[in-house]
Write a protein that holds these residues in place. Structure first.
Motif, short mmCIF file in Angstrom:
data_model
loop_
_atom_site.label_atom_id
_atom_site.label_comp_id
_atom_site.label_asym_id
_atom_site.label_seq_id
_atom_site.Cartn_x
_atom_site.Cartn_y
_atom_site.Cartn_z
N TYR A 1 2.42 20.39 0.55
CA TYR A 1 2.82 19.12 -0.04
C TYR A 1 4.35 19.00 -0.07
N ALA A 2 5.02 20.10 -0.39
CA ALA A 2 6.49 20.09 -0.44
C ALA A 2 7.08 19.81 0.93
N ARG A 3 6.48 20.40 1.98
CA ARG A 3 6.97 20.14 3.34
C ARG A 3 6.81 18.67 3.71
N MET A 4 5.71 18.06 3.31
CA MET A 4 5.51 16.64 3.60
C MET A 4 6.57 15.78 2.92
N ALA B 1 0.13 14.98 -5.37
CA ALA B 1 -0.58 16.25 -5.26
C ALA B 1 0.30 17.42 -5.67
N LEU B 2 1.57 17.38 -5.25
CA LEU B 2 2.47 18.48 -5.61
C LEU B 2 2.70 18.52 -7.11
N LEU B 3 2.98 17.38 -7.71
CA LEU B 3 3.23 17.35 -9.15
C LEU B 3 1.98 17.79 -9.91
N GLY B 4 0.80 17.38 -9.45
CA GLY B 4 -0.42 17.83 -10.09
C GLY B 4 -0.57 19.34 -10.03
N ALA B 5 -0.19 19.91 -8.87
CA ALA B 5 -0.28 21.37 -8.74
C ALA B 5 0.69 22.06 -9.69
N THR C 1 7.78 25.88 -3.69
CA THR C 1 8.31 24.61 -3.17
C THR C 1 9.57 24.79 -2.34
N GLY C 2 10.09 26.01 -2.24
CA GLY C 2 11.24 26.28 -1.38
C GLY C 2 12.48 25.52 -1.77
N THR C 3 13.07 24.80 -0.81
CA THR C 3 14.35 24.10 -1.03
C THR C 3 14.17 22.68 -1.55
N LEU C 4 12.96 22.33 -1.96
CA LEU C 4 12.70 20.97 -2.44
C LEU C 4 13.51 20.68 -3.70
N MET D 1 0.85 -1.20 0.00
CA MET D 1 0.00 0.00 0.00
C MET D 1 0.88 1.25 0.00
N PRO D 2 0.62 2.20 -0.88
CA PRO D 2 1.45 3.42 -0.91
C PRO D 2 1.37 4.16 0.42
N ARG D 3 2.50 4.75 0.79
CA ARG D 3 2.53 5.55 2.01
C ARG D 3 2.01 6.96 1.73
N VAL D 4 1.84 7.72 2.81
CA VAL D 4 1.26 9.06 2.70
C VAL D 4 2.09 9.94 1.77
N VAL D 5 3.41 9.79 1.82
CA VAL D 5 4.25 10.67 1.00
C VAL D 5 3.98 10.46 -0.49
N HIS D 6 3.54 9.27 -0.87
CA HIS D 6 3.23 9.01 -2.28
C HIS D 6 2.12 9.95 -2.77
#
Length: 355
Positions: free
Chosen positions: A99-102, A11-15, A26-29, A1-6
């Motif tokens: 999303y980036a922070r997660m 969500a971030l890439l969709g945004a 996205t800051g320092t990501l 099962m995918p984890r939450v970060v997945h």
């Protein structure tokens, strides 16, 4: 099962695919923070390509096709339907910073786990020329990682991990280990003037409670300035209640009556084993923290630092043992510590007593 970060990565890439200007949020990501390789390739492509005109992007998929073409060489499994699925999955493009922070938080957890695994591997491999130095070098690298991560995540109340600390690593004492501890006890009695300098060796460094208690008996006599020999140690052990029906005076005298080499030599070997065991305990404790997804990055950093502090205590004693003062260094330079002749003893030799 995918984890939450997945789901956070999706969500971030969709945004970003829907509103490329959100990249500034996205800051320092960076790409290596992503857990999914294909997602990291998409993020790299988004950062590499110039952002499109917002009005044109809303009507023309040209930029999306460019992103896909740029990412495909590194992630051949990507296709156009998946990019559109990412866009549909994003709940709120304006939540991209969250999303980036997660994603960065999960990357910090994986980083700490990786360094804990490396510390375990280094502490387990005692075949190198200097295992203690290798472990301490690895611990220093771990500390630098913690310092770097500490500046990326804000502290908060309840900074300690919720995970219960794991138990200390169970040390499996081989016959050679036991033999070296017996040799230490015997040489400490034969050369109490060297034993006086060995305050860096602690009872918890020994693999058996009996040897630890005998070491306490010997050092108690030495530090009190009493006369030290096999018989006086026998008397001290009697006061401490060590003599029982299963450990007779003869058994004890046989155990500590064959000195060979220098007590400092054997003591350093015992302390080195204790240092490696402590490093394994610290690494397993940090690994347990990272396996608990309820812990925040700040809690992981705080818990890891406290765990490494336990290793620092043994490290300080190791430094005192291997870097003695001028007087002790001169005394050791004039003494020799020959290794044992033959294989380790499985039973203690009989004591030779003149009648």
């Amino acid at each position: 099962m995918p984890r939450v970060v997945h789901y956070a990565e999706q969500a971030l890439l969709g945004a970003l695919l829907l509103e490329p200007a959100r990249l500034a949020d996205t800051g320092t990501l960076i790409a290596t923070h992503f857990d999914n390789h294909s997602h990291a390739s998409l993020f790299t492509a988004i950062r590499t390509l110039p952002p499109p005109d917002p009005d044109l992007h809303a009507k023309d998929p040209t930029w999306l096709n460019q992103v896909l073409d740029n990412a495909r060489p590194d992630a051949p499994g990507l296709d156009a339907p998946y990019l559109h699925a990412l866009i549909q999955f994003c709940p709120q493009p304006r939540h991209a910073p969250a999303y980036a922070r997660m994603i960065r938080a999960d990357h910090a957890r994986r980083t700490l786990r990786l360094h804990a695994e490396r510390l375990t591997q280094t502490a387990t491999d005692s075949t190198g020329p200097d295992p203690a130095t290798a472990v301490l070098t690895r611990a220093d690298a771990f500390g630098r990682v913690l310092d770097d991560l500490a500046g990326q995540f804000a502290p908060h109340p309840g900074s300690l991990p919720r995970t219960l600390p794991t138990a200390d690593v169970v040390r499996q004492a081989g016959e050679e280990d036991l033999d070296e501890e017996r040799l230490l006890l015997a040489t400490a009695i034969a050369r109490p003037e060297e034993t006086q300098r060995m305050r860096w060796l602690a009872p918890q460094d020994f693999t058996t409670p009996l040897h630890a208690a005998l070491w306490q008996s010997v050092t108690a006599l030495v530090h009190r300035g009493d006369m030290v020999d096999v018989v006086t140690v026998l008397g001290e052990t009697q006061h401490r209640g060590l003599l029982t029906t299963s450990l007779t005076p003869r058994d004890l005298m046989d155990l500590i009556s064959m000195p060979t080499g220098s007590p400092e030599y054997w003591g350093e070997r015992i302390l080195q084993r204790a240092l490696l065991a402590r490093a394994r305990t610290v690494a397993e404790r940090i690994t347990a923290y990272t396996d608990d997804f309820a812990n925040t990055p700040h809690q992981l950093i705080t818990g890891s630092r406290r765990a490494l502090a336990d290793l620092t205590a043994v490290r300080t004693r190791w430094h005192h043992a291997t870097s003695p003062g001028p007087t002790a260094r001169a005394a050791r330079a004039g003494a020799t510590a020959p290794p044992r002749a033959g294989p380790p003893r499985t039973t203690a030799p009989a004591t030779r007593i003149s009648r």
